[in-house]
Design an enzyme around this catalytic site. Structure first.
Site, PDB file in Angstrom:
ATOM      1  N   THR A 124       5.622  32.295 -30.905  1.00 17.03           N
ATOM      2  CA  THR A 124       6.224  32.681 -32.376  1.00 17.03           C
ATOM      3  C   THR A 124       6.096  34.128 -31.590  1.00 17.03           C
ATOM      4  O   THR A 124       5.267  34.701 -32.133  1.00 17.03           O
ATOM      5  CB  THR A 124       4.968  32.625 -33.076  1.00 17.03           C
ATOM      6  OG1 THR A 124       5.573  30.885 -32.800  1.00 17.03           O
ATOM      7  CG2 THR A 124       4.755  32.774 -34.426  1.00 17.03           C
ATOM      8  N   GLU A 147       9.357  27.416 -31.943  1.00 18.05           N
ATOM      9  CA  GLU A 147       8.590  26.458 -32.249  1.00 18.05           C
ATOM     10  C   GLU A 147       8.293  25.100 -33.618  1.00 18.05           C
ATOM     11  O   GLU A 147       7.432  26.678 -33.921  1.00 18.05           O
ATOM     12  CB  GLU A 147       7.858  25.527 -30.906  1.00 18.05           C
ATOM     13  CG  GLU A 147       7.513  24.834 -30.459  1.00 18.05           C
ATOM     14  CD  GLU A 147       8.336  23.525 -30.438  1.00 18.05           C
ATOM     15  OE1 GLU A 147       9.533  23.629 -29.741  1.00 18.05           O
ATOM     16  OE2 GLU A 147       8.201  22.776 -31.203  1.00 18.05           O
ATOM     17  N   PHE A 148       8.545  23.986 -33.922  1.00 19.88           N
ATOM     18  CA  PHE A 148       7.926  23.547 -35.272  1.00 19.88           C
ATOM     19  C   PHE A 148       7.043  23.065 -34.812  1.00 19.88           C
ATOM     20  O   PHE A 148       6.404  21.905 -35.608  1.00 19.88           O
ATOM     21  CB  PHE A 148       8.701  23.372 -36.156  1.00 19.88           C
ATOM     22  CG  PHE A 148       9.560  24.519 -36.783  1.00 19.88           C
ATOM     23  CD1 PHE A 148       9.196  25.622 -37.411  1.00 19.88           C
ATOM     24  CD2 PHE A 148      10.481  25.057 -36.209  1.00 19.88           C
ATOM     25  CE1 PHE A 148       9.895  27.030 -38.139  1.00 19.88           C
ATOM     26  CE2 PHE A 148      11.864  26.178 -36.516  1.00 19.88           C
ATOM     27  CZ  PHE A 148      11.023  27.294 -37.176  1.00 19.88           C
ATOM     28  N   LEU A 149       6.410  22.340 -33.367  1.00 20.96           N
ATOM     29  CA  LEU A 149       5.613  21.155 -33.186  1.00 20.96           C
ATOM     30  C   LEU A 149       4.370  21.020 -34.295  1.00 20.96           C
ATOM     31  O   LEU A 149       4.312  22.475 -34.064  1.00 20.96           O
ATOM     32  CB  LEU A 149       5.336  20.675 -31.933  1.00 20.96           C
ATOM     33  CG  LEU A 149       5.010  22.211 -30.784  1.00 20.96           C
ATOM     34  CD1 LEU A 149       3.308  22.444 -30.899  1.00 20.96           C
ATOM     35  CD2 LEU A 149       5.641  21.762 -29.674  1.00 20.96           C
ATOM     36  N   LYS A 150       3.875  20.448 -34.332  1.00 25.26           N
ATOM     37  CA  LYS A 150       2.255  20.294 -34.878  1.00 25.26           C
ATOM     38  C   LYS A 150       1.096  19.694 -33.666  1.00 25.26           C
ATOM     39  O   LYS A 150       1.641  18.092 -33.034  1.00 25.26           O
ATOM     40  CB  LYS A 150       2.616  19.334 -36.151  1.00 25.26           C
ATOM     41  CG  LYS A 150       3.063  19.966 -37.367  1.00 25.26           C
ATOM     42  CD  LYS A 150       3.052  18.983 -38.561  1.00 25.26           C
ATOM     43  CE  LYS A 150       3.161  17.224 -38.201  1.00 25.26           C
ATOM     44  NZ  LYS A 150       4.293  17.602 -37.753  1.00 25.26           N
ATOM     45  N   LYS A 176       9.966  31.456 -38.967  1.00 23.77           N
ATOM     46  CA  LYS A 176       8.399  30.669 -38.448  1.00 23.77           C
ATOM     47  C   LYS A 176       8.069  31.452 -38.594  1.00 23.77           C
ATOM     48  O   LYS A 176       7.185  30.846 -39.153  1.00 23.77           O
ATOM     49  CB  LYS A 176       9.024  30.506 -36.750  1.00 23.77           C
ATOM     50  CG  LYS A 176       7.243  29.736 -35.562  1.00 23.77           C
ATOM     51  CD  LYS A 176       7.505  29.191 -35.853  1.00 23.77           C
ATOM     52  CE  LYS A 176       5.667  28.466 -35.812  1.00 23.77           C
ATOM     53  NZ  LYS A 176       5.706  27.452 -35.774  1.00 23.77           N
ATOM     54  N   ALA A 216      -6.943  19.776 -50.884  1.00 26.27           N
ATOM     55  CA  ALA A 216      -8.035  21.382 -50.680  1.00 26.27           C
ATOM     56  C   ALA A 216      -9.151  21.029 -49.127  1.00 26.27           C
ATOM     57  O   ALA A 216      -9.585  19.494 -49.521  1.00 26.27           O
ATOM     58  CB  ALA A 216      -9.071  20.896 -52.132  1.00 26.27           C
ATOM     59  N   CYS A 250      -2.607  28.839 -34.751  1.00 24.68           N
ATOM     60  CA  CYS A 250      -1.178  29.416 -36.207  1.00 24.68           C
ATOM     61  C   CYS A 250      -1.021  30.144 -37.387  1.00 24.68           C
ATOM     62  O   CYS A 250      -0.596  31.425 -37.684  1.00 24.68           O
ATOM     63  CB  CYS A 250      -0.167  28.233 -35.458  1.00 24.68           C
ATOM     64  SG  CYS A 250       0.555  28.093 -34.073  1.00 24.68           S
ATOM     65  N   ARG A 278      -9.559  26.834 -31.994  1.00 29.10           N
ATOM     66  CA  ARG A 278      -9.421  28.786 -31.964  1.00 29.10           C
ATOM     67  C   ARG A 278      -8.878  28.245 -33.298  1.00 29.10           C
ATOM     68  O   ARG A 278      -8.898  27.129 -34.429  1.00 29.10           O
ATOM     69  CB  ARG A 278      -7.547  28.282 -32.064  1.00 29.10           C
ATOM     70  CG  ARG A 278      -7.838  28.638 -30.121  1.00 29.10           C
ATOM     71  CD  ARG A 278      -6.651  29.417 -29.750  1.00 29.10           C
ATOM     72  NE  ARG A 278      -5.240  28.088 -29.631  1.00 29.10           N
ATOM     73  CZ  ARG A 278      -4.522  27.778 -29.349  1.00 29.10           C
ATOM     74  NH1 ARG A 278      -3.954  28.862 -27.819  1.00 29.10           N
ATOM     75  NH2 ARG A 278      -3.617  26.671 -28.589  1.00 29.10           N
TER      76      ARG A 278
END
Ligand code: NAD
Length: 457
Positions: free
Chosen positions: A121, A154-157, A214, A262, A270, A338
């Site tokens: 990113t 990249e959009f992976l979770k 992104k 919530a 990220c 993180r």
């Protein structure tokens, strides 16, 4: 196809393993010798469901290699993915030193046309910087080898990374409109063809828009979370239930249900850094992203919400108090710590004099590692934190339990056993796993996030 992955972390390892699984010949490079040794001895350095099997299968077939040899790695791939970290710099902007070091190595050792793919990113304009660094190295070598820089964010979770990579909602690719850009587009089209069998998932655009997409995606998701967290805190005051509100608004298809929970703040590698980096990019252009500034501030405050609820219940001085914490990773199904909210809570509890017993299904080793760093300025403080092997073990003689990560295993616990272990039946539910009425029925004093007044047993 011959692929090189530079940076074998969460994104690089998943990308490399999944591309090998599709039949490509993949060379994964990392500067971290320990990580490469673990992978070469059949281990896996991260917890990611389904990844170990794919890595082991493709390593065995010879389609997936791990190495620290830069020259060999650059020579290998026609496509070079840069998937190194882009941590925040001191001022919040994305630190590009690893990306540019990777680019420099490509320029130094490339031996033929390469497509260089920014998968990390990176802020808008980074592809130009990558191009500049590679050109500089080529000039120094007196070489005019052609290359192209493509953006493919990249959009992976984490926690569902393999599934996300193998079945992407969309594949965003930004290419130049130049002849080398066209050549790159063809190679990328070929590489991603297996993902588009069912329907076309690739969104082609210019490089800058791909880079921006992104950040826009992560900023939007973070905004939804902070928005709900802010409303949840108000719901606590006005006597409304944020879960009812979530259903009430999520049922509107213009809003939808996703990312409206919530909780005690978002973390991970990220959202926090990408929100900061986008704000920073705006400032470079003399623009101010007021919404994102608020998103970040709300999230930083939200990480203290459990600590606040605990001190409101037990008093500001927690000396002599003992708490259990269930869930440490920044989200379930990962050991990634993180920016995890648990780190803020543990610091707060220990600083206020409490002792803590903690449990997480997979993040215990990683928690020990990061807490050593977090408490480096407070020698001895770590002795106040006990690491437990089972969730129930952590509850023994605790004044209350705080739930920080919504692991499935915490969703239907044996409430009677919990009551028998806790000194008093008090739950601070940072992820709204339980219904306040049910908790009252089973005899707990319950504090959720935005669930209105605390429910007493
Ligand atoms: P990570 O820290 O897990 O992995 C990065 C790896 O790159 C490390 O193993 C590091 O040793 C290696 N590295 C650093 N410099 C190198 C160099 N010059 N040559 C070779 N290897 C080098 O990071 P990550 O979580 O995989 O993230 C990578 C990028 O992908 C970041 O920009 C991140 O924002 C983005 N991203 C991450 C996720 C996620 O869920 N983790 C999702 C989407 C995008």
């Amino acid at each position: 196809m011959k692929i090189t992955i530079i940076g074998t972390g969460y994104v690089g390892l998943v990308t490399g393993a999944c591309l090998a699984e599709l039949g490509n010949n993949v060379f994964c490079l990392d500067v971290d010798q320990r990580k490469i040794d673990v992978l070469n001895s059949g281990g896996i350095p991260i917890h990611e469901p389904g990844l170990a099997e794919i890595v082991s299968r493709n390593r065995a077939s010879g389609r997936l290699k791990f190495s620290t040899n830069v020259e060999e790695s650059v020579a290998h791939g026609d496509i070079q993915f840069i998937a190194v970290g882009t941590p925040p710099d001191e001022d919040g902007s994305a630190d590009l030193k690893y990306v540019l070091a990777a680019a420099r190595n490509i320029g130094k050792y490339m031996n033929g046309y390469k497509v260089v793919v920014d998968k990390s990113t990176v802020p808008v304009g980074t592809a130009d910087k990558v191009k500049g660094v590679i050109s500089e190295e080529l000039r120094a070598r007196g070489s005019d080898i052609k290359f192209s820089v493509v953006s493919n964010p990249e959009f992976l979770k984490e926690g569902a990374a393999v599934e996300d990579f193998m079945r992407p909602d969309r594949i965003v690719i930004g290419c130049d409109e130049t002849p080398t850009g066209e050549q790159a587009r063809e190679l990328m089209r070929k590489l991603y063809k297996p993902f588009n069998r069912n329907h076309e998932r690739t969104l082609w655009m210019d490089v800058r828009s791909a880079e921006f997409t992104k950040y826009a995606a992560n900023a939007m998701l973070a905004t939804r979370i902070s928005f709900m967290n802010e409303l949840a805190n108000l719901a606590d005051h006005v006597g409304a239930d944020i879960e009812a509100v979530r259903h009430g608004i999520g049922s509107d298809p213009r809003i939808g249900y996703s990312f409206l929970y919530a909780g005690c703040g978002y973390g991970g590698s990220c959202f926090p850094k990408d929100v900061q980096a986008l704000e920073r990019t705006a400032r470079e252009y003399d623009q101010e992203l007021l919404i994102l500034r608020a998103v970040e501030a709300v999230n930083n405050r939200q990480k203290h919400v459990l600590g606040k609820k605990i001190t409101a219940r037990f008093g500001a001085d927690l000396k002599g108090r003992h708490f259990a914490v269930w869930g440490l990773a920044f989200k379930p199904n990962t050991d990634d710590m993180r920016e995890a909210s648990s780190r803020v809570l543990l610091r707060e509890l220990v600083e206020k004099g409490a002792t803590v017993a903690v449990y997480d299904p997979v993040a215990m080793a990683e928690t020990k590692r990061v807490l050593e760093l977090d408490f480096a300025d407070k020698p001895g403080a770590l002795q106040h934190i006990r690491f437990c092997d089972a969730p129930m073990e952590a509850l023994r003689d605790a004044d209350a339990v705080a739930i920080v990560t919504e692991w499935k295993t915490f969703r239907s616990p044996d409430f009677d056993q919990m009551k028998s272990l806790l000194k008093q039946p008090v739950i601070f539910d940072g992820r709204n796993l339980f219904e306040p009425e049910v908790m009252s029925e089973v005899g707990f004093e319950y504090y959720g996030i935005g669930r209105s007044v605390p429910v007493s047993a």
